[in-house]
Write a protein that holds these residues in place. Structure first.
Motif, PDB file in Angstrom:
ATOM      1  N   GLY A 113       0.798  -1.229   0.000  1.00 33.65           N
ATOM      2  CA  GLY A 113       0.000   0.000   0.000  1.00 33.65           C
ATOM      3  C   GLY A 113       0.828   1.274   0.000  1.00 33.65           C
ATOM      4  O   GLY A 113       0.287   2.365  -0.111  1.00 33.65           O
ATOM      5  N   MET A 114       2.154   1.132   0.115  1.00 36.85           N
ATOM      6  CA  MET A 114       3.004   2.324   0.161  1.00 36.85           C
ATOM      7  C   MET A 114       3.447   2.698  -1.248  1.00 36.85           C
ATOM      8  O   MET A 114       4.104   1.927  -1.927  1.00 36.85           O
ATOM      9  N   PRO A 115       3.112   3.900  -1.684  1.00 36.84           N
ATOM     10  CA  PRO A 115       3.574   4.351  -3.009  1.00 36.84           C
ATOM     11  C   PRO A 115       5.063   4.692  -2.980  1.00 36.84           C
ATOM     12  O   PRO A 115       5.656   4.828  -1.902  1.00 36.84           O
ATOM     13  N   ALA A 116       5.655   4.822  -4.125  1.00 38.63           N
ATOM     14  CA  ALA A 116       7.073   5.170  -4.221  1.00 38.63           C
ATOM     15  C   ALA A 116       7.367   6.422  -3.403  1.00 38.63           C
ATOM     16  O   ALA A 116       6.625   7.401  -3.447  1.00 38.63           O
ATOM     17  N   LYS A 117       8.431   6.347  -2.644  1.00 40.61           N
ATOM     18  CA  LYS A 117       8.898   7.441  -1.775  1.00 40.61           C
ATOM     19  C   LYS A 117       7.815   7.939  -0.831  1.00 40.61           C
ATOM     20  O   LYS A 117       7.885   9.052  -0.329  1.00 40.61           O
ATOM     21  N   GLY A 118       6.797   7.131  -0.599  1.00 38.59           N
ATOM     22  CA  GLY A 118       5.718   7.557   0.290  1.00 38.59           C
ATOM     23  C   GLY A 118       5.075   8.844  -0.184  1.00 38.59           C
ATOM     24  O   GLY A 118       4.579   9.630   0.602  1.00 38.59           O
ATOM     25  N   LEU A 119       5.137   9.071  -1.491  1.00 41.32           N
ATOM     26  CA  LEU A 119       4.634  10.278  -2.166  1.00 41.32           C
ATOM     27  C   LEU A 119       5.450  11.529  -1.846  1.00 41.32           C
ATOM     28  O   LEU A 119       5.023  12.635  -2.117  1.00 41.32           O
ATOM     29  N   CYS A 120       6.633  11.356  -1.306  1.00 42.20           N
ATOM     30  CA  CYS A 120       7.529  12.501  -1.075  1.00 42.20           C
ATOM     31  C   CYS A 120       8.361  12.683  -2.342  1.00 42.20           C
ATOM     32  O   CYS A 120       9.532  12.315  -2.403  1.00 42.20           O
ATOM     33  N   MET A 121       7.738  13.249  -3.359  1.00 41.74           N
ATOM     34  CA  MET A 121       8.392  13.362  -4.659  1.00 41.74           C
ATOM     35  C   MET A 121       9.536  14.372  -4.680  1.00 41.74           C
ATOM     36  O   MET A 121      10.349  14.356  -5.584  1.00 41.74           O
ATOM     37  N   ASP A 122       9.618  15.225  -3.667  1.00 41.17           N
ATOM     38  CA  ASP A 122      10.751  16.147  -3.616  1.00 41.17           C
ATOM     39  C   ASP A 122      11.879  15.604  -2.745  1.00 41.17           C
ATOM     40  O   ASP A 122      12.871  16.288  -2.506  1.00 41.17           O
ATOM     41  N   CYS A 123      11.747  14.370  -2.286  1.00 37.01           N
ATOM     42  CA  CYS A 123      12.794  13.731  -1.488  1.00 37.01           C
ATOM     43  C   CYS A 123      13.793  13.031  -2.406  1.00 37.01           C
ATOM     44  O   CYS A 123      13.403  12.337  -3.344  1.00 37.01           O
ATOM     45  N   SER A 124      15.062  13.186  -2.099  1.00 38.12           N
ATOM     46  CA  SER A 124      16.090  12.451  -2.828  1.00 38.12           C
ATOM     47  C   SER A 124      16.148  11.025  -2.284  1.00 38.12           C
ATOM     48  O   SER A 124      15.628  10.736  -1.198  1.00 38.12           O
ATOM     49  N   ASP A 125      16.777  10.141  -3.021  1.00 38.59           N
ATOM     50  CA  ASP A 125      16.939   8.766  -2.542  1.00 38.59           C
ATOM     51  C   ASP A 125      17.719   8.749  -1.231  1.00 38.59           C
ATOM     52  O   ASP A 125      17.400   7.979  -0.318  1.00 38.59           O
ATOM     53  N   ASP A 126      18.729   9.589  -1.107  1.00 41.99           N
ATOM     54  CA  ASP A 126      19.511   9.645   0.131  1.00 41.99           C
ATOM     55  C   ASP A 126      18.656  10.120   1.304  1.00 41.99           C
ATOM     56  O   ASP A 126      18.817   9.639   2.433  1.00 41.99           O
ATOM     57  N   GLU A 127      17.763  11.062   1.052  1.00 40.16           N
ATOM     58  CA  GLU A 127      16.868  11.518   2.124  1.00 40.16           C
ATOM     59  C   GLU A 127      15.910  10.400   2.539  1.00 40.16           C
ATOM     60  O   GLU A 127      15.622  10.231   3.731  1.00 40.16           O
ATOM     61  N   ILE A 128      15.433   9.629   1.573  1.00 35.85           N
ATOM     62  CA  ILE A 128      14.557   8.493   1.900  1.00 35.85           C
ATOM     63  C   ILE A 128      15.332   7.478   2.728  1.00 35.85           C
ATOM     64  O   ILE A 128      14.825   6.955   3.725  1.00 35.85           O
ATOM     65  N   LYS A 129      16.571   7.203   2.348  1.00 38.43           N
ATOM     66  CA  LYS A 129      17.401   6.263   3.116  1.00 38.43           C
ATOM     67  C   LYS A 129      17.616   6.771   4.538  1.00 38.43           C
ATOM     68  O   LYS A 129      17.552   5.994   5.499  1.00 38.43           O
ATOM     69  N   ALA A 130      17.864   8.060   4.704  1.00 38.32           N
ATOM     70  CA  ALA A 130      18.043   8.638   6.039  1.00 38.32           C
ATOM     71  C   ALA A 130      16.761   8.498   6.856  1.00 38.32           C
ATOM     72  O   ALA A 130      16.801   8.254   8.072  1.00 38.32           O
ATOM     73  N   THR A 131      15.628   8.625   6.191  1.00 36.70           N
ATOM     74  CA  THR A 131      14.341   8.489   6.877  1.00 36.70           C
ATOM     75  C   THR A 131      14.118   7.047   7.307  1.00 36.70           C
ATOM     76  O   THR A 131      13.654   6.786   8.423  1.00 36.70           O
ATOM     77  N   VAL A 132      14.466   6.095   6.445  1.00 38.48           N
ATOM     78  CA  VAL A 132      14.370   4.673   6.806  1.00 38.48           C
ATOM     79  C   VAL A 132      15.265   4.403   8.011  1.00 38.48           C
ATOM     80  O   VAL A 132      14.845   3.748   8.971  1.00 38.48           O
ATOM     81  N   ASP A 133      16.496   4.908   7.978  1.00 38.97           N
ATOM     82  CA  ASP A 133      17.418   4.714   9.107  1.00 38.97           C
ATOM     83  C   ASP A 133      16.818   5.283  10.390  1.00 38.97           C
ATOM     84  O   ASP A 133      16.889   4.653  11.451  1.00 38.97           O
ATOM     85  N   TYR A 134      16.231   6.460  10.303  1.00 43.94           N
ATOM     86  CA  TYR A 134      15.598   7.095  11.466  1.00 43.94           C
ATOM     87  C   TYR A 134      14.471   6.206  12.015  1.00 43.94           C
ATOM     88  O   TYR A 134      14.368   5.970  13.227  1.00 43.94           O
ATOM     89  N   MET A 135      13.644   5.698  11.111  1.00 45.32           N
ATOM     90  CA  MET A 135      12.502   4.884  11.538  1.00 45.32           C
ATOM     91  C   MET A 135      12.962   3.556  12.138  1.00 45.32           C
ATOM     92  O   MET A 135      12.413   3.103  13.152  1.00 45.32           O
ATOM     93  N   VAL A 136      13.985   2.965  11.542  1.00 51.33           N
ATOM     94  CA  VAL A 136      14.511   1.696  12.074  1.00 51.33           C
ATOM     95  C   VAL A 136      15.094   1.917  13.469  1.00 51.33           C
ATOM     96  O   VAL A 136      14.831   1.146  14.405  1.00 51.33           O
ATOM     97  N   GLU A 137      15.899   2.963  13.613  1.00 55.60           N
ATOM     98  CA  GLU A 137      16.535   3.250  14.910  1.00 55.60           C
ATOM     99  C   GLU A 137      15.501   3.500  16.009  1.00 55.60           C
ATOM    100  O   GLU A 137      15.734   3.165  17.175  1.00 55.60           O
ATOM    101  N   ASN A 138      14.372   4.051  15.641  1.00 54.78           N
ATOM    102  CA  ASN A 138      13.333   4.366  16.628  1.00 54.78           C
ATOM    103  C   ASN A 138      12.264   3.297  16.730  1.00 54.78           C
ATOM    104  O   ASN A 138      11.213   3.526  17.339  1.00 54.78           O
ATOM    105  N   SER A 139      12.529   2.126  16.139  1.00 51.67           N
ATOM    106  CA  SER A 139      11.542   1.049  16.169  1.00 51.67           C
ATOM    107  C   SER A 139      12.143  -0.279  16.603  1.00 51.67           C
ATOM    108  O   SER A 139      11.520  -1.325  16.452  1.00 51.67           O
ATOM    109  N   LYS A 140      13.323  -0.261  17.146  1.00 43.95           N
ATOM    110  CA  LYS A 140      13.964  -1.520  17.622  1.00 43.95           C
ATOM    111  C   LYS A 140      13.516  -1.847  19.003  1.00 43.95           C
ATOM    112  O   LYS A 140      13.190  -1.038  19.796  1.00 43.95           O
TER     113      LYS A 140
END
Length: 142
Positions: A115-142
């Motif tokens: 159900g998640m669209p590409a980049k979560g519809l954050c079309m102005d996000c770079s791939d590196d910003e998306i990766k940083a966001t994934v890292d943030y979410m993983v770190e705060n979900s362990k």
């Protein structure tokens, strides 16, 4: 004499007709200019790959943090669990996802999954910003 009067009347009519036509044309140009002013675009569309998109990237040269993107974009689904999104901080929901490895998580976030669209519809996000966001979410979900 009648012929001269007729020629004179015809000439006067021709001059008057020409003057009236030129006035009508001038008003038409004014109206056209006013119409063009009323219907001109109020903005522009900038698509990725256009020159204006490159200018936007330069203007936003400073990458946003994962937390900034999460708070501005991802929170809409990942705080509520909408469409099956794993909630931030829900270790049980993230365990199997984290086990897939960062590359799989990055790919899913960038390209979309279920159900998640590409980049979560954050079309102005770079791939590196998306990766940083994934890292943030993983770190705060362990």
């Amino acid at each position: 004499m009648k012929s001269a009067t007729l020629v004179l009347k015809s000439a006067i009519l021709l001059v008057l007709s020409t003057l009236m036509a030129s006035q009508s044309f001038a008003l038409s140009e004014e109206r056209e200019a006013a119409m063009i002013e009323r219907i001109k675009p109020v903005g522009t569309i900038c698509l990725e790959g256009d020159g204006c998109a490159a200018a936007k990237v330069v203007a936003n040269a400073e990458p946003r943090t994962g937390k900034e993107i999460y708070d501005g974009k991802c929170v809409a689904c990942h705080a509520s669990g909408a469409a099956g999104a794993p909630k931030l901080g829900d270790a049980a929901a993230w365990t199997a996802r984290i086990a897939q490895g960062n590359d799989a998580l990055y790919s899913n976030a960038i390209n979309g999954i279920n159900g998640m669209p590409a980049k979560g519809l954050c079309m102005d996000c770079s791939d590196d910003e998306i990766k940083a966001t994934v890292d943030y979410m993983v770190e705060n979900s362990k």
